[in-house]
Scaffold this motif. Structure first.
Motif, PDB file in Angstrom:
ATOM      1  N   ARG A 200      -0.146  -9.144   4.976  1.00  0.00           N
ATOM      2  CA  ARG A 200      -0.944  -7.927   4.860  1.00  0.00           C
ATOM      3  C   ARG A 200      -1.169  -7.291   6.225  1.00  0.00           C
ATOM      4  NH1 ARG A 200      -4.832 -10.034   2.338  1.00  0.00           N
ATOM      5  NH2 ARG A 200      -4.399  -9.366   0.198  1.00  0.00           N
ATOM      6  N   GLU A 201      -1.424  -8.111   7.248  1.00  0.00           N
ATOM      7  CA  GLU A 201      -1.638  -7.586   8.604  1.00  0.00           C
ATOM      8  C   GLU A 201      -0.370  -6.933   9.150  1.00  0.00           C
ATOM      9  OE1 GLU A 201      -2.936 -10.986  10.751  1.00  0.00           O
ATOM     10  OE2 GLU A 201      -4.992 -10.943   9.947  1.00  0.00           O
ATOM     11  N   ARG A 202       0.767  -7.561   8.905  1.00  0.00           N
ATOM     12  CA  ARG A 202       2.036  -6.986   9.362  1.00  0.00           C
ATOM     13  C   ARG A 202       2.297  -5.633   8.698  1.00  0.00           C
ATOM     14  NH1 ARG A 202       4.188  -9.626  13.876  1.00  0.00           N
ATOM     15  NH2 ARG A 202       4.326 -11.873  13.521  1.00  0.00           N
ATOM     16  N   ARG A 204       0.098  -3.526   7.383  1.00  0.00           N
ATOM     17  CA  ARG A 204      -0.823  -2.502   7.887  1.00  0.00           C
ATOM     18  C   ARG A 204      -0.398  -2.025   9.273  1.00  0.00           C
ATOM     19  NH1 ARG A 204      -6.312  -5.459   5.626  1.00  0.00           N
ATOM     20  NH2 ARG A 204      -6.223  -4.586   3.514  1.00  0.00           N
ATOM     21  N   LYS A 205       0.146  -2.942  10.060  1.00  0.00           N
ATOM     22  CA  LYS A 205       0.671  -2.554  11.368  1.00  0.00           C
ATOM     23  C   LYS A 205       1.855  -1.615  11.197  1.00  0.00           C
ATOM     24  CE  LYS A 205       0.677  -2.974  15.888  1.00  0.00           C
ATOM     25  NZ  LYS A 205      -0.449  -2.482  16.704  1.00  0.00           N
ATOM     26  N   ALA A 206       2.714  -1.903  10.218  1.00  0.00           N
ATOM     27  CA  ALA A 206       3.866  -1.026   9.942  1.00  0.00           C
ATOM     28  C   ALA A 206       3.405   0.378   9.599  1.00  0.00           C
ATOM     29  CB  ALA A 206       4.696  -1.617   8.800  1.00  0.00           C
ATOM     30  N   LEU A 207       2.352   0.476   8.782  1.00  0.00           N
ATOM     31  CA  LEU A 207       1.847   1.790   8.388  1.00  0.00           C
ATOM     32  C   LEU A 207       1.133   2.494   9.540  1.00  0.00           C
ATOM     33  CD1 LEU A 207       0.630   0.922   4.799  1.00  0.00           C
ATOM     34  CD2 LEU A 207       2.458   2.516   5.393  1.00  0.00           C
ATOM     35  N   SER A 208       0.613   1.721  10.488  1.00  0.00           N
ATOM     36  CA  SER A 208      -0.040   2.347  11.638  1.00  0.00           C
ATOM     37  C   SER A 208       0.980   2.999  12.570  1.00  0.00           C
ATOM     38  CB  SER A 208      -0.875   1.317  12.409  1.00  0.00           C
ATOM     39  OG  SER A 208      -0.045   0.405  13.110  1.00  0.00           O
TER      40      SER A 208
END
Length: 389
Positions: A200-202, A204-208
């Motif tokens: 999930r963290e990865r 969200r980083k992709a979407l950031s």
């Protein structure tokens, strides 16, 4: 063979020029009429269609100095482009071994040799040379791009991220799309290990780094669904349409499942009606037909699809209508219609359903990275046209 002979003629001419220059410089110490025998042996090999021997002799004649470095580089580059990688490697290795090269000339030779190794599939050697250029700040952008190619091939996504960020800093290139997919690859690795929080963290980083990354949103929706958060998964799935409507067909099945899991068939119907109206021939109309068949019966589904096709011609819709008519519950089965449907199905299965917008590569399934040109997020579902059949 004929093409190679034509390729070697400029080399022979350059070698002859060099030999003539050397002869002129040594004219005072040379016996009249004396010529360089190596040059004539090379010409003889050419005339006897022995290009391999001619290459060795002409390269031997072209001693490396400030006047011939560019000739060596160009010759090696020519051989690499023609697929003669071993010869290109030999020429560039010979060039690098010369101590008289300037820093710039050595850097160019290292870059060319690295590309030779890359073309030959010798990734470890190529990586070492490109890293040397990277450390010495020589041809940095080219070296980083080649390193990125190697790390992608090796699926070293952390190294890809570092290299892409370095390219952004030093070359001013926008690598946000690639970086988002590197994070997605890392998220998929985490999911395979059962590390949902890390995934999930990865994502969200992709979407950031790339807010329009459909892949990241789709994967995140699956993470939420598998974690029991169906409503959040549905929100993410429907948001994909706003990110890129071309990917609507890829999420319709999961959207329908989520609405059904939440017991919201009426909202599903409204969603499908809106999608079929806004984005015709993207598949929403077919899911709507199935829902109408389920809620109102076979004839209602046939009536809806007949009206839709009349307003919005659709080969997929036509095939679904033929299927409904051929499988009528009342037993009225038209043999001719069944034959037409079978042939249309066969023709459609022969074509690639997806196509890369960069190089035209066709595929039967969705790839996030094109197998041909290696571009990211360039493959989309092809719209079905009459000319495809």
């Amino acid at each position: 063979m004929q093409e190679l002979l034509w390729l070697l003629l400029p080399v022979a001419a350059a070698s002859g020029w060099w030999a003539a220059m050397r002869t002129a410089q040594r004219r005072s110490s040379t016996t009249p009429g004396e010529h360089n025998p190596v040059y004539f042996r090379g010409l003889n090999h050419l005339l006897n269609e022995e290009p391999d021997k001619a290459i060795d002799l002409f390269v031997e004649m072209l001693e490396v100095d400030s006047d011939t470095v560019e000739t060596h580089l160009a010759l090696g580059n020519l051989f690499r482009r023609r697929g003669e990688v071993e010869r290109a490697i030999r020429i560039h290795q010979n060039l690098i071994a010369r101590p008289a090269l300037t820093t710039e000339q050595r850097g160019q030779a290292l870059l060319e040799l690295g590309q030779d190794y890359l073309r030959a599939g010798l990734y470890d050697r190529a990586e070492n040379l490109f890293n040397e250029l990277r450390q010495n700040k020589l041809h940095l952008a080219h070296a980083l791009r080649h390193l990125l190619t190697i790390y992608q091939q090796e699926k070293d996504w952390e190294a890809c991220l570092r290299t892409a960020e370095e390219l952004e800093r030093h070359a001013g290139e926008d690598r946000s799309v690639e970086k988002s997919h590197y994070y997605c690859e890392l998220a998929e690795q985490a999911l395979q290990k059962g590390h949902r929080k890390e995934a999930r963290e990865r994502l969200r980083k992709a979407l950031s780094v790339s807010p329009r990354c459909v892949r990241a949103t789709h994967l995140l929706a699956r993470v939420e669904r598998d974690g029991g958060r169906v409503a959040e998964a549905l929100r993410l799935l429907t948001s994909i349409v706003e990110q890129d409507s071309d990917y609507l067909p890829e999420v319709l099945e999961e959207v329908a499942q989520a609405y059904r899991a939440l017991g919201q068939r009426d909202r599903l119907r409204r969603f499908l009606l809106a999608m079929a109206d806004r984005y015709p021939n993207r598949g929403a109309e077919l899911f709507l037909v199935d829902l109408i068949h389920e809620l109102e019966g076979e004839q209602a589904a046939i009536d809806y699809l007949s009206d839709y096709i009349a307003r919005t011609p659709s080969l997929l819709g036509l095939m679904r209508l033929l299927e409904l008519r051929c499988n009528r519950a009342d037993g009225h089965n038209d043999g001719l219609l069944n034959q037409v449907r079978t042939q249309l199905n066969r023709l459609m299965q022969e074509r690639g359903a997806y196509q890369c917008g960069k190089c035209g590569f066709e595929a039967k399934s969705l790839h996030w990275q094109c197998p041909s040109c290696h571009a990211w997020a360039s493959i989309r579902r092809r719209p079905l046209r009459d000319s495809d059949l």
